[in-house]
Design an enzyme around this catalytic site. Structure first.
Site, PDB file in Angstrom:
ATOM      1  N   ASP A   1     -18.821  36.330 -10.261  1.00 11.35           N
ATOM      2  CA  ASP A   1     -17.344  36.284 -10.212  1.00 11.35           C
ATOM      3  C   ASP A   1     -16.700  37.557 -10.765  1.00 11.35           C
ATOM      4  OD1 ASP A   1     -17.363  33.693  -9.090  1.00 11.35           O
ATOM      5  OD2 ASP A   1     -17.497  32.779 -11.072  1.00 11.35           O
TER       6      ASP A   1
ATOM      7  N   HIS B   1     -13.151  31.491  -5.458  1.00  9.15           N
ATOM      8  CA  HIS B   1     -13.423  30.828  -6.729  1.00  9.15           C
ATOM      9  C   HIS B   1     -12.194  30.008  -7.126  1.00  9.15           C
ATOM     10  CE1 HIS B   1     -15.282  30.127 -10.595  1.00  9.15           C
ATOM     11  NE2 HIS B   1     -14.103  30.354 -11.126  1.00  9.15           N
TER      12      HIS B   1
HETATM   13  C1  GRF Z   1     -14.463  25.063  -3.352  1.00 10.77           C
HETATM   14  O1  GRF Z   1     -13.767  24.528  -4.420  1.00 10.77           O
HETATM   15  C2  GRF Z   1     -14.765  26.505  -3.627  1.00 10.77           C
HETATM   16  O2  GRF Z   1     -13.786  27.175  -4.361  1.00 10.77           O
HETATM   17  C3  GRF Z   1     -16.001  26.386  -4.442  1.00 10.77           C
HETATM   18  O3  GRF Z   1     -16.722  25.321  -3.873  1.00 10.77           O
HETATM   19  C4  GRF Z   1     -15.830  24.447  -3.205  1.00 10.77           C
HETATM   20  C5  GRF Z   1     -16.276  24.334  -1.785  1.00 10.77           C
HETATM   21  O4  GRF Z   1     -15.693  23.322  -1.051  1.00 10.77           O
HETATM   22  N1  GRF Z   1     -16.673  27.653  -4.548  1.00 10.77           N
HETATM   23  P1  GRF Z   1     -15.883  23.246   0.535  1.00 10.77           P
HETATM   24  O5  GRF Z   1     -17.365  23.122   0.839  1.00 10.77           O
HETATM   25  O6  GRF Z   1     -15.278  24.464   1.150  1.00 10.77           O
HETATM   26  O7  GRF Z   1     -15.157  21.989   0.925  1.00 10.77           O
END
Ligand code: GRF
Length: 210
Positions: free
Chosen positions: A161, A120
């Site tokens: 979360d 998160h």
């Molecule tokens: C990240 O910011 C993660 O924390 C959130 O969604 C985003 C995913 O990005 N849950 P990616 O697909 O890993 O580039």
């Protein structure tokens, strides 16, 4: 066979659930190659979105992929049953949610206690829970005016979360940050670092219990 090899335990089989770009998946793939992740191996990448670029990243790394679309399944229950079937067929022992944009019900999460982890993009308990996903998290942090934010890796339970925290890393907010700029800094300086570290930590402890 080298001495002791027959005694070595098989690595923890990991499934990574994705929906989008997959930069966190890429960090896991890279850290598996460099040896930071050594107690587990990514055996399967599952996307709920057939167009997710994360699927290309998995294929390029020679990792098996699957697409399960909630829309095509018709119901949350059917969607989760399909996921469970896939996990069982592939002998998955640890699930990593890496930008997975679909909610999993208690029926699903309670089947895998302390075996689902999520990344998160804030320091939980700030800016988390219902509605706090993607850029919204960083918009909220900027709106509040915090000077420090970061990322959290936590176990997933029935509370959004709300599961036990595994690892956190702080990132400074800078003057003039936009949500996009802050998101990028949190990814580079926190998410891509602690997700692989946490995956190794959990895989190692699961391996020790085998
Ligand atoms: C990240 O910011 C993660 O924390 C959130 O969604 C985003 C995913 O990005 N849950 P990616 O697909 O890993 O580039």
């Amino acid at each position: 066979m080298k001495n002791g090899e027959a005694m070595s335990k098989e690595k923890i089989k990991i499934a990574v659930f994705v929906s989008g770009g997959g930069t966190n998946l890429q960090a896991l793939i890279d850290k598996q190659k460099s040896g930071v992740v050594s107690s587990g191996e990514i055996s399967l990448v599952v996307s709920n979105n057939p167009d997710a670029f994360a699927l290309e990243r998995a294929k390029k790394a020679g990792i098996k992929t699957a697409v399960v679309s909630k829309k095509e399944c018709g119901s949350q229950e059917k969607f989760e049953d399909m996921l469970i079937d896939l996990l069982e067929e592939n002998g998955i022992e640890l699930i990593v949610l890496a930008g997975f944009m679909s909610i999993l019900s208690e029926r699903f999460t309670s089947k895998y206690p302390k075996r689902i982890i999520n990344i998160h993009p804030s320091l939980i308990p700030s800016f988390c829970g219902k509605g706090f996903y993607g850029l919204h998290v960083h918009e909220a942090a900027l709106e509040y005016g915090v000077k420090i934010t970061g990322a959290t890796v936590h176990f997933v339970n029935e509370i959004p979360d709300g599961g036990e925290i595994i690892m956190q890393k702080a990132v400074e907010v800078e003057d003039g940050d936009t949500p996009e700029v802050l998101q990028k800094r949190v990814m580079i300086n926190a998410e891509w670092i602690i997700l692989p570290q946490a995956v190794e930590k959990v895989s190692k402890s699961l391996l020790e219990k085998k």
